[in-house]
Every structure is written in structure tokens, then in C-alpha cells.
Design an enzyme around this catalytic site. Structure first.
Site, PDB file in Angstrom:
ATOM      1  N   HIS A  57       0.842  -1.209   0.000  1.00 46.71           N
ATOM      2  CA  HIS A  57       0.000   0.000   0.000  1.00 46.71           C
ATOM      3  C   HIS A  57       0.873   1.254   0.000  1.00 46.71           C
ATOM      4  CE1 HIS A  57      -3.906   2.100   0.872  1.00 46.71           C
ATOM      5  NE2 HIS A  57      -3.004   3.069   1.023  1.00 46.71           N
ATOM      6  N   HIS A  59       1.562   5.382  -2.164  1.00 47.18           N
ATOM      7  CA  HIS A  59       1.112   6.441  -3.091  1.00 47.18           C
ATOM      8  C   HIS A  59       2.338   7.056  -3.758  1.00 47.18           C
ATOM      9  CE1 HIS A  59      -3.112   6.609  -1.624  1.00 47.18           C
ATOM     10  NE2 HIS A  59      -2.538   6.054  -0.571  1.00 47.18           N
ATOM     11  N   GLN A 152      -9.408   9.425  -5.698  1.00 44.27           N
ATOM     12  CA  GLN A 152      -9.046  10.020  -4.398  1.00 44.27           C
ATOM     13  C   GLN A 152     -10.112  10.976  -3.855  1.00 44.27           C
ATOM     14  OE1 GLN A 152      -4.906  10.722  -4.060  1.00 44.27           O
ATOM     15  NE2 GLN A 152      -5.091  12.459  -2.712  1.00 44.27           N
ATOM     16  N   HIS A 210      -9.330   1.956  -0.294  1.00 45.01           N
ATOM     17  CA  HIS A 210      -9.213   2.657   0.977  1.00 45.01           C
ATOM     18  C   HIS A 210     -10.598   2.525   1.602  1.00 45.01           C
ATOM     19  CE1 HIS A 210      -5.657   4.356  -0.857  1.00 45.01           C
ATOM     20  NE2 HIS A 210      -5.357   5.015   0.256  1.00 45.01           N
ATOM     21  N   GLU A 213     -11.320   4.458   6.459  1.00 44.08           N
ATOM     22  CA  GLU A 213     -10.163   5.125   7.087  1.00 44.08           C
ATOM     23  C   GLU A 213     -10.734   6.268   7.919  1.00 44.08           C
ATOM     24  OE1 GLU A 213      -7.197   6.737   4.483  1.00 44.08           O
ATOM     25  OE2 GLU A 213      -5.747   6.992   6.103  1.00 44.08           O
ATOM     26  N   ASP A 309       2.421   3.318   2.941  1.00 44.57           N
ATOM     27  CA  ASP A 309       1.422   4.330   2.570  1.00 44.57           C
ATOM     28  C   ASP A 309       2.063   5.596   1.990  1.00 44.57           C
ATOM     29  OD1 ASP A 309      -1.099   5.357   2.120  1.00 44.57           O
ATOM     30  OD2 ASP A 309      -1.675   5.524   4.218  1.00 44.57           O
ATOM     31  N   TRP A 315       1.159  14.538   3.370  1.00 46.13           N
ATOM     32  CA  TRP A 315       0.468  13.994   4.538  1.00 46.13           C
ATOM     33  C   TRP A 315       1.405  13.411   5.575  1.00 46.13           C
ATOM     34  CZ3 TRP A 315      -0.814  13.063  -0.575  1.00 46.13           C
ATOM     35  CH2 TRP A 315      -1.948  13.754  -1.016  1.00 46.13           C
TER      36      TRP A 315
HETATM   37 FE   FE2 Z   1      -3.375   5.205   1.231  1.00 46.76          FE
END
Ligand code: FE2
Length: 423
Positions: A57, A59, A152, A210, A213, A309, A315
Site C-alpha cells: 500500500h 502512493h 481520491q 481505501h 479510514e 502508505d 500527509w
Molecule cells: Fe493510502
């Protein structure tokens, strides 16, 4: 004719040291002593040899953008979202490509040779998709990259997302993604799960959403994901990423949910570094940890992997794509400190993640791909405790990364002594 022999390898399943013989990119034999001349040899000197790390997982479209256009000063999700909103429209195909290619070098240096990356498909030009498809092709001899079409900003919520997602799949993206908890309503979330699973069933693709979350115990899209998986015969081909709401759910409901997840052969991906930093932010004290119920899922024979992630993006400012950092955090957050649980945390970044990605010929055994990592330690326990150097990373029998061993020298009363942290 052999291509490479790794001598004196410590393998977790054997008490004594073994030689690993490699031929034509595959492991040919694992024996106490392999006799051969004129073959390249690595002496592992008793160090642990493992299959490569797998990150199920990630990005890659946002990674290594730290500081662009400015640093996330507050370290919060909200400022991260604002930052991405400023940066994303300014990015060109080459910006995505350059950052992702650099990141692949980091991954290889850390012994990560399998990577599933989500890629945002709510940008109508799909330039991140174009860039990451190019990177997948360029790096295919070195890393197995899978891309997930990730709407997203919401599959139903974001105008044009459905068309973009279908186009991304046409362009060659591998997996169908989703984000049901971000749709406008619970019913829209459930509807998005249904439609996305139908797209995957229709096209014969895997699913990775996802899902939930959130700290909201009523975020229960995982229930719909299980039901749709079973209805469409997608068992074993669907992953629920994050599932953080499970942390806050009622125990009675979870006992029902676990059975549904087992029935659907749901693949679970927790992201310990991100879950522990993003979840529980609205709590005062006690503050929830926010990671899904890893220990209980494993006890119910559900496959659980850990993902990184994010690395240095809007983030999450930290990380170097070391999957042992992830295993280390996962072990602590889930309080998985027993010998067996420590092993499970290692498997969450190796075998279990390979199962999520359905990688073929993965593992250290005769006939498997000669993909492996030599770690500067002698046990899985020490691998997680020390997160040691990846001395050699081997892909299909070729050495593709090396790191020198380093030990600190301490001087006490004029006496210099090397410190060795290994058991
Ligand atoms: Fe993610």
C-alpha cells in the site's frame, strides 16, 4: 551453469547455515554445501537471508514532494490536503516520473522489490497515471509494481471520476480502487463499492479500496465490500486498506464482521505509521491508536499485510521506505510482542504482502525467483529490533544494491571498542 552462490546464509527455517545456488534467475538448490567453481560467490557470513520486502500500500504519485511548494507546518491531514491541492495542479508528467523513479532507487536500496501504488484518477488529464505506467515499465526488471486506479476525491462525489477510472484501466492500470467513506453519504459509499466491484468482476481485475479510514465506528463499508466480494465470486482478490474504523467498533459487531471477512477471503492492509499519526486526532484522552484489529484478524486466519502508505509527501513528512520501520511500528501499536506475533509482523511486510499482490514464485525455496535480501543480523527478531543494513539485494540472481556494514567506535578512557548491537 550456476550464476551465483550465496554461502553461509542464515534462513529462518533452518538451525544451521546453508548455501543457496542460483541459476537462470531462479533458486536451484538450498544445501549445506554447494560445490561449484568459477561462480560468483557472496559470503553471507551467517547473516539472515530473506525474501524481498513487499509494500502492498503506497502512493507513488505524491511521494518525495516534501517541501513543495512548502512544508506541512502543522503536520495535520487538513494542511496536507490543502498542500496537495496547491501542488497537484502545477505538476507535469515529468515531475511525477522523476520523483517516482528516485523513489524506486530508495525502495531497491531498502530491499523492497514489490510495490502496489495507488494513483489518483480524479485528475481529468491522468498525467500521474501516464507517468507511473512509464515508471512501472522502466523498472519492471527490478521491482514488481502494481498500480491501483484510486478515485481520491470520491468515485461518485468527484465529477468524471468513473470515466477517468475506466480510462486508467484501459491505459493499463492493474487494480480497481475506491474510497467509500469519502463519498457524500453512507448509501453513496455502499453504491460506490457495488459499482467498483462490478467493474473489477467484469474486467477480471483485483480490487483494493481505501475503506473506512475513519475513527467512526459506524463507518461499515467493509461489510458491503465483503458482501459484494462474495456475491461476485471475487474471494481472495479483494483488499480492504486501512479499515481503521474497526478499531472503534463494538466487539459484538466485529464478531459478525470477522466471519464475513473470512468468508470473502478479504485481504487486509494496515498502515501502522500513518494510522498512528492520523487517527484519534479528535480524541482528547484516552487517545485511540486507530489501527485495525491486526492481532484478532490474524487469529481468524485472515491475511494481514502492512503498508508504508506515504514517504515524504504532504500527509507524512517522514520515512525512507524501510518496511522494517513499518513492521516495528505495527508490532508496537498492536502490542504484538510474543515470539509468534513478532514473526507475524515480519510476514506482514514479506509473505502476506506478496499474497495480497498475488506475486508468483515468491519466497526462498528451490524453483522460486532468486529475489532476496541479505540483512546485517542473524534473526527476524533482530531484523525488527535493529532494522539493519541491507548488505545485498538480489533480483533474479543479479546483485542490484549493496550497503556497507557500519559499526560505531566508542572511546572510553582511551580504549576504542567497536559496538555490535546484534544478538
Ligand atoms: Fe493510502
Amino acid at each position: 551453469m550456476l550464476d551465483l552462490i550465496i554461502r553461509n546464509a542464515k534462513l529462518s527455517e533452518f538451525g544451521d547455515l546453508r548455501d543457496i545456488a542460483i541459476e537462470d534467475g531462479k533458486i536451484r538448490a538450498i544445501e549445506s554445501q554447494v560445490l561449484a567453481e568459477g561462480v560468483e560467490v557472496i559470503d553471507a557470513e551467517g547473516c539472515l537471508v530473506t525474501p524481498p520486502f513487499i509494500d502492498s500500500h503506497f502512493h507513488m504519485d505524491a511521494t518525495l514532494s516534501y517541501g513543495q511548494p512548502r512544508i506541512n507546518q502543522s503536520g495535520t491531514l487538513l494542511e496536507g490536503i490543502t498542500l496537495w491541492g496547491e501542488l497537484n495542479p502545477t505538476q507535469k508528467v515529468d515531475d511525477f516520473r522523476v520523483r517516482a523513479l528516485e523513489f524506486c532507487h530508495w525502495s531497491i536500496a531498502q530491499g523492497v522489490l514489490g510495490l502496489r501504488s495507488h494513483v489518483d484518477v480524479t485528475d481529468k488529464n491522468l498525467i500521474a497515471v501516464e507517468a507511473l505506467l512509464d515508471v512501472r515499465e522502466k523498472m519492471k526488471s527490478y521491482i514488481d509494481i502494481q498500480l491501483v486506479a484510486f478515485p481520491q476525491n470520491g468515485f461518485l462525489r468527484s465529477p468524471g471520476a468513473k470515466q477517468n477510472l475506466l480510462q486508467a484501466l484501459e491505459m493499463g492500470v492493474d487494480v480497481v480502487g475506491g474510497i467509500p467513506h469519502f463519498e457524500r453519504s453512507m448509501s453513496d459509499g455502499a453504491q460506490s463499492v457495488r459499482q467498483l466491484c462490478e467493474i473489477a468482476a467484469d474486467k477480471g481485475l483485483l480490487v483494493d479500496m481505501h475503506c473506512d479510514e475513519s475513527d467512526d465506528p459506524w463507518s461499515r463499508h467493509i461489510e458491503t465490500l465483503c458482501a459484494e466480494t462474495t456475491r461476485l465470486g471475487l474471494e481472495g482478490r479483494v483488499a480492504g486498506s486501512h479499515l481503521t474504523s474497526m478499531h472503534s467498533m463494538d466487539n459484538y459487531y466485529v464478531s459478525k464482521l470477522m466471519a464475513l471477512m473470512a468468508e470473502a477471503d478479504m485481504q487486509v492492509i494496515a498502515n501502522p505509521l500513518i494510522n498512528i499519526t492520523l487517527q484519534g486526532r479528535h480524541d482528547t484522552y484516552p487517545k485511540r491508536r486507530g489501527m485495525t484489529r491486526v492481532k484478532e484478524l490474524i487469529e481468524n486466519d485472515i491475511n494481514v499485510a502492512f503498508g508504508h502508505d506515504c514517504v515524504m509527501d504532504p500527509w507524512y513528512s517522514f520515512g525512507s521506505h524501510d518496511m522494517l520501520d513499518v513492521a516495528h511500528m505495527g508490532l508496537h501499536v498492536a502490542q504484538m510482542t510474543s515470539v509468534e506475533q513478532t514473526q507475524s509482523c515480519f510476514e506482514a511486510v514479506t509473505d502476506n504482502a506478496a499474497k495480497v499482490m498475488q506475486l508468483e514464485n515468491y519466497g526462498i525455496a528451490p524453483g522460486k525467483n532468486a529475489d532476496l535480501v541479505i540483512l546485517d543480523c542473524g534473526s527476524i527478531f533482530d531484523a525488527i529490533r535493529l532494522r539493519p543494513a541491507r548488505l545485498h539485494v538480489v533480483r533474479r540472481g543479479q546483485i542490484i544494491s549493496t550497503t556497507k556494514r557500519s559499526k560505531p567506535s566508542v572511546t572510553i578512557e582511551g580504549n576504542i571498542r567497536e559496538v555490535d548491537f546484534r544478538l
